[in-house]
Design an enzyme around this catalytic site. Structure first.
Site, PDB file in Angstrom:
ATOM      1  N   LYS A  15       0.810  -1.255   0.086  1.00 42.34           N
ATOM      2  CA  LYS A  15       0.089  -0.017  -0.132  1.00 42.34           C
ATOM      3  C   LYS A  15       0.869   1.301  -0.023  1.00 42.34           C
ATOM      4  O   LYS A  15       0.493   2.236  -0.844  1.00 42.34           O
ATOM      5  CB  LYS A  15      -0.859  -0.120   1.183  1.00 42.34           C
ATOM      6  CG  LYS A  15      -1.984  -1.105   1.325  1.00 42.34           C
ATOM      7  CD  LYS A  15      -2.579  -1.093   2.528  1.00 42.34           C
ATOM      8  CE  LYS A  15      -1.788  -1.273   3.730  1.00 42.34           C
ATOM      9  NZ  LYS A  15      -1.400  -2.742   4.010  1.00 42.34           N
ATOM     10  N   GLY A  39       3.232  -0.591   8.790  1.00 45.59           N
ATOM     11  CA  GLY A  39       4.417  -0.423   8.295  1.00 45.59           C
ATOM     12  C   GLY A  39       4.425  -0.166   6.947  1.00 45.59           C
ATOM     13  O   GLY A  39       4.199  -1.277   6.238  1.00 45.59           O
ATOM     14  N   HIS A  40       4.527   1.052   6.226  1.00 43.76           N
ATOM     15  CA  HIS A  40       4.143   1.127   4.987  1.00 43.76           C
ATOM     16  C   HIS A  40       5.753   1.494   4.340  1.00 43.76           C
ATOM     17  O   HIS A  40       6.207   2.682   4.751  1.00 43.76           O
ATOM     18  CB  HIS A  40       3.381   2.166   4.574  1.00 43.76           C
ATOM     19  CG  HIS A  40       1.899   1.905   5.224  1.00 43.76           C
ATOM     20  ND1 HIS A  40       0.693   2.587   5.018  1.00 43.76           N
ATOM     21  CD2 HIS A  40       1.653   0.824   5.508  1.00 43.76           C
ATOM     22  CE1 HIS A  40      -0.182   2.016   5.573  1.00 43.76           C
ATOM     23  NE2 HIS A  40       0.080   0.773   5.897  1.00 43.76           N
ATOM     24  N   GLN A 222      -3.459  -2.046   7.235  1.00 46.67           N
ATOM     25  CA  GLN A 222      -3.578  -3.233   7.276  1.00 46.67           C
ATOM     26  C   GLN A 222      -4.371  -3.680   6.138  1.00 46.67           C
ATOM     27  O   GLN A 222      -4.274  -3.338   5.109  1.00 46.67           O
ATOM     28  CB  GLN A 222      -4.461  -3.565   8.858  1.00 46.67           C
ATOM     29  CG  GLN A 222      -3.741  -3.499   9.987  1.00 46.67           C
ATOM     30  CD  GLN A 222      -3.662  -1.991  10.614  1.00 46.67           C
ATOM     31  OE1 GLN A 222      -4.704  -1.255  10.469  1.00 46.67           O
ATOM     32  NE2 GLN A 222      -2.594  -1.541  10.732  1.00 46.67           N
TER      33      GLN A 222
HETATM   34  P1  GDP Z   1       2.236  -2.100   3.041  1.00 44.63           P
HETATM   35  O1  GDP Z   1       2.170  -2.343   4.510  1.00 44.63           O
HETATM   36  O2  GDP Z   1       0.931  -2.569   2.481  1.00 44.63           O
HETATM   37  O3  GDP Z   1       2.719  -0.665   2.748  1.00 44.63           O
HETATM   38  O4  GDP Z   1       3.467  -3.008   2.483  1.00 44.63           O
HETATM   39  P2  GDP Z   1       4.757  -3.277   3.135  1.00 44.63           P
HETATM   40  O5  GDP Z   1       5.737  -1.843   3.025  1.00 44.63           O
HETATM   41  O6  GDP Z   1       4.656  -3.684   4.724  1.00 44.63           O
HETATM   42  O7  GDP Z   1       5.362  -4.807   2.666  1.00 44.63           O
HETATM   43  C1  GDP Z   1       5.512  -4.454   1.280  1.00 44.63           C
HETATM   44  C2  GDP Z   1       6.999  -4.789   0.753  1.00 44.63           C
HETATM   45  O8  GDP Z   1       6.898  -5.216  -0.642  1.00 44.63           O
HETATM   46  C3  GDP Z   1       7.892  -3.502   1.223  1.00 44.63           C
HETATM   47  O9  GDP Z   1       9.389  -4.297   1.327  1.00 44.63           O
HETATM   48  C4  GDP Z   1       7.936  -2.870  -0.331  1.00 44.63           C
HETATM   49  O10 GDP Z   1       9.230  -2.183  -0.489  1.00 44.63           O
HETATM   50  C5  GDP Z   1       7.734  -4.098  -1.302  1.00 44.63           C
HETATM   51  N1  GDP Z   1       7.372  -3.905  -2.529  1.00 44.63           N
HETATM   52  C6  GDP Z   1       6.224  -3.452  -2.819  1.00 44.63           C
HETATM   53  N2  GDP Z   1       5.843  -3.485  -4.164  1.00 44.63           N
HETATM   54  C7  GDP Z   1       6.827  -4.439  -4.595  1.00 44.63           C
HETATM   55  C8  GDP Z   1       7.181  -4.995  -5.934  1.00 44.63           C
HETATM   56  O11 GDP Z   1       6.617  -4.797  -6.796  1.00 44.63           O
HETATM   57  N3  GDP Z   1       8.238  -5.581  -6.090  1.00 44.63           N
HETATM   58  C9  GDP Z   1       9.139  -5.735  -4.975  1.00 44.63           C
HETATM   59  N4  GDP Z   1      10.251  -6.717  -5.102  1.00 44.63           N
HETATM   60  N5  GDP Z   1       8.817  -5.375  -3.878  1.00 44.63           N
HETATM   61  C10 GDP Z   1       7.672  -4.730  -3.529  1.00 44.63           C
HETATM   62  P1  IMO Z   2       0.265  -2.619   7.245  1.00 46.12           P
HETATM   63  O1  IMO Z   2      -0.689  -1.543   7.412  1.00 46.12           O
HETATM   64  C1  IMO Z   2       0.369  -6.791   8.382  1.00 46.12           C
HETATM   65  C2  IMO Z   2      -1.581  -7.856  12.306  1.00 46.12           C
HETATM   66  C3  IMO Z   2      -0.742  -8.212  13.315  1.00 46.12           C
HETATM   67  C4  IMO Z   2      -1.569  -9.384  14.031  1.00 46.12           C
HETATM   68  C5  IMO Z   2      -2.987  -8.826  14.107  1.00 46.12           C
HETATM   69  C6  IMO Z   2      -3.264  -7.897  15.242  1.00 46.12           C
HETATM   70  O2  IMO Z   2       1.511  -2.469   7.208  1.00 46.12           O
HETATM   71  O3  IMO Z   2      -0.437  -3.541   6.396  1.00 46.12           O
HETATM   72  P2  IMO Z   2      -2.484  -5.448  16.106  1.00 46.12           P
HETATM   73  O4  IMO Z   2      -0.989  -5.185  16.682  1.00 46.12           O
HETATM   74  O5  IMO Z   2      -3.028  -4.833  15.147  1.00 46.12           O
HETATM   75  O6  IMO Z   2      -3.404  -5.797  17.153  1.00 46.12           O
HETATM   76  O7  IMO Z   2      -2.252  -7.016  15.369  1.00 46.12           O
HETATM   77  O8  IMO Z   2      -2.727  -7.886  12.902  1.00 46.12           O
HETATM   78  N1  IMO Z   2      -1.136  -6.649  11.836  1.00 46.12           N
HETATM   79  C7  IMO Z   2      -0.692  -6.415  10.465  1.00 46.12           C
HETATM   80  N2  IMO Z   2      -0.141  -7.485   9.400  1.00 46.12           N
HETATM   81  N3  IMO Z   2       0.317  -5.645   8.213  1.00 46.12           N
HETATM   82  C8  IMO Z   2      -0.035  -4.494   9.022  1.00 46.12           C
HETATM   83  O9  IMO Z   2      -0.113  -3.157   8.608  1.00 46.12           O
HETATM   84  C9  IMO Z   2      -0.660  -5.118  10.287  1.00 46.12           C
HETATM   85  N4  IMO Z   2      -1.159  -4.472  11.337  1.00 46.12           N
HETATM   86  C10 IMO Z   2      -1.290  -5.481  12.109  1.00 46.12           C
HETATM   87  O10 IMO Z   2       0.434  -8.977  12.775  1.00 46.12           O
HETATM   88  O11 IMO Z   2      -1.712 -10.677  13.299  1.00 46.12           O
HETATM   89 MG    MG Z   3       3.236  -3.066   6.192  1.00 42.49          MG
END
Ligand code: GDP
Ligand code: IMO
Ligand code: MG
Length: 421
Positions: A15, A39-40, A222
């Site tokens: 996201k 964590g984005h 999430q």
């Molecule tokens: P979010 O919580 O939905 O914002 O996603 P996260 O940042 O937690 O996890 C997504 C992971 O995938 C991060 O390490 C991004 O840098 C990575 N990412 C996103 N899109 C791509 C993609 O198309 N290819 C690769 N290799 N990594 C990606």
């Molecule tokens: P983003 O926005 C993935 C998961 C936790 C656990 C459950 C409940 O980066 O996609 P909490 O601390 O919210 O009470 O945990 O939800 N969880 C996530 N998993 N991405 C997240 O956020 C999450 N935020 C919470 O791992 O299973």
């Molecule tokens: Mg994340």
């Protein structure tokens, strides 16, 4: 054009990256739920940012960002995030707005989160231990403290004292350590002073911006299956992570929303406990060996599996997803054969929607359709038609099975590794 962006799976769909891309065509980016459990990740050139409470739109100069009423804010963590960004040259003054009615995450919420998880033993949820559940619990129980309390020191101290007394008694029963009122009071009031310039009535401000025809992007945190109502309860987070959360979490009414974008990975991941029918040791081992799929907030290895179209179809239904952004296509580049789960089998019966009972969900067996892999790197490709034919077929199948239009494809973590379809 006001766009809601949601995660269509179990979180971490990418996201942050897609928000960063879409922010180019928005004026304002708003977080409406969740807290620093999120964590984005956004990668721009050699720089990697992981946003927890601040909208990912902050990385584009001049764009305004709002932490709205539906978010739960740990003020100390937020100050840390603000200072961390400023150290890296991101200016926040006059760009960040914090809702005065957002609820606060306090140290007893984190302590309770931890103790409750410990007591659950092997039935634990696997939370991020950021205190999210207890903070939303207090909000619903009407015992929460809000951002506006934080900047009214006398009121804050009176309320905090009584809350700490009550929560210390609970913590004692659970076996946790009690908290010191003076210490919490000092650190939180200090954080309040630092946040004060950003705090405002974001509902009124957002309505003013709507009147000026500003384009708003709502950054979901999430994912659909972590939603408190529609997720795999009790293995969920404590907010509405689905599209409706963008209205209740901001005060922007439903008829002002123009489209819903669902972000999903080309495969499935989940961090934490709970059902994940397509979980696969093969897919997990492959992605972890590439150094991928470790949590952006807690560093935990994510559980990985094949794409689950039963799940994303349900996500399309509850969010009203119009457009799809599919990320991490490149993660499947080396595979000879790829599987997509098209239905579940439960006790000999074929089912097309995820069951509501977590126990039943745990015992659903995926029914797979096999697809040919492409065994070529896609990370340098910038046009749909330039993708290997097998990759085009695979993406089309994901969109068709989910029931929404394919609009954005991501083939790498970098901003540029993205194209529109
Ligand atoms: P979010 O919580 O939905 O914002 O996603 P996260 O940042 O937690 O996890 C997504 C992971 O995938 C991060 O390490 C991004 O840098 C990575 N990412 C996103 N899109 C791509 C993609 O198309 N290819 C690769 N290799 N990594 C990606
Ligand atoms: P983003 O926005 C993935 C998961 C936790 C656990 C459950 C409940 O980066 O996609 P909490 O601390 O919210 O009470 O945990 O939800 N969880 C996530 N998993 N991405 C997240 O956020 C999450 N935020 C919470 O791992 O299973
Ligand atoms: Mg994340």
């Amino acid at each position: 054009m006001n766009t809601i962006l949601v995660g269509a799976q179990w979180g971490d769909e990418g996201k942050g990256k897609i928000i960063d891309v879409l922010t180019e065509e928005a004026d304002i980016v708003v977080r409406s739920q969740g807290g620093n459990n999120a964590g984005h990740t956004v990668e721009i050139g050699k720089e990697k940012f992981v946003l927890h409470l601040i909208p990912s739109g902050i990385l584009r100069a001049g764009k305004k960002c709002v932490i709205a009423n539906g978010v739960v804010i740990d003020p100390v963590a937020l100050v840390g995030e603000i200072e961390g960004l400023e150290k890296r040259g991101i200016k926040l003054a006059n760009r960040l707005l914090i809702s005065e009615t957002a609820h606060l995450v306090l140290p007893y919420h984190r302590a309770l989160d931890e103790q409750r998880e410990l007591r659950k033993g092997s039935n634990k949820i696997g939370t991020t231990k950021r205190g999210i559940g207890p903070a939303y619990g207090d909000k619903a129980a009407r015992t929460g403290l809000r951002v506006l309390d934080l900047v009214r020191p006398k009121t804050f101290s009176t309320k905090l004292k009584s809350r700490i007394e009550e929560n210390n008694a609970i913590l004692k029963t659970l076996g946790g350590a009690p908290l010191s009122f003076p210490e919490v009071e000092r650190t939180y009031l200090e954080a309040g002073r630092k946040l004060a310039p950003y705090i405002t009535n974001t509902v009124v401000w957002l309505h003013g911006q709507l009147e000026k025809q500003k384009r708003i992007l709502f950054e979901g945190a999430q994912g659909t299956f972590l939603d408190i109502d529609f997720g795999t309860y009790p293995f969920v987070t404590s907010s509405n992570t689905t599209a409706g959360g963008s209205c209740t979490g901001t005060g922007v009414p439903p008829h002002r929303m123009d489209r819903v974008v669902g972000v999903m990975k080309a495969y499935t991941t989940r961090v934490g406990e709970g059902p994940l029918p397509t979980e696969s040791a093969q897919v997990s081992a492959m992605l972890h060996a590439m150094g991928r799929e470790f949590g952006a907030t807690t560093g935990r290895a994510r559980r990985c599996g094949w794409f689950d179209a039963v799940a994303t179809r349900y996500a399309r239904v509850v969010n009203g997803i119009d457009d799809l952004a599919i990320t991490n296509l490149d993660g499947l580049d080396t595979l000879k054969e790829i599987q997509i789960c098209v239905a579940y089998e439960y006790r000999g019966k074929r089912i097309a929607f995820p069951p509501n009972d977590a126990e039943e969900f745990l015992h659903c067996r995926p029914i797979y359709r096999k697809f040919a892999g492409w065994q070529k790197s896609t990370s340098a490709i910038r046009h749909f038609k330039k993708l290997p034919v097998a990759a085009q077929r695979y993406l089309k199948a994901l969109a068709e099975l989910t029931g929404a239009r394919l609009r954005i494809v991501s083939v790498g973590a970098q901003r540029e590794q993205t194209f529109q379809v």
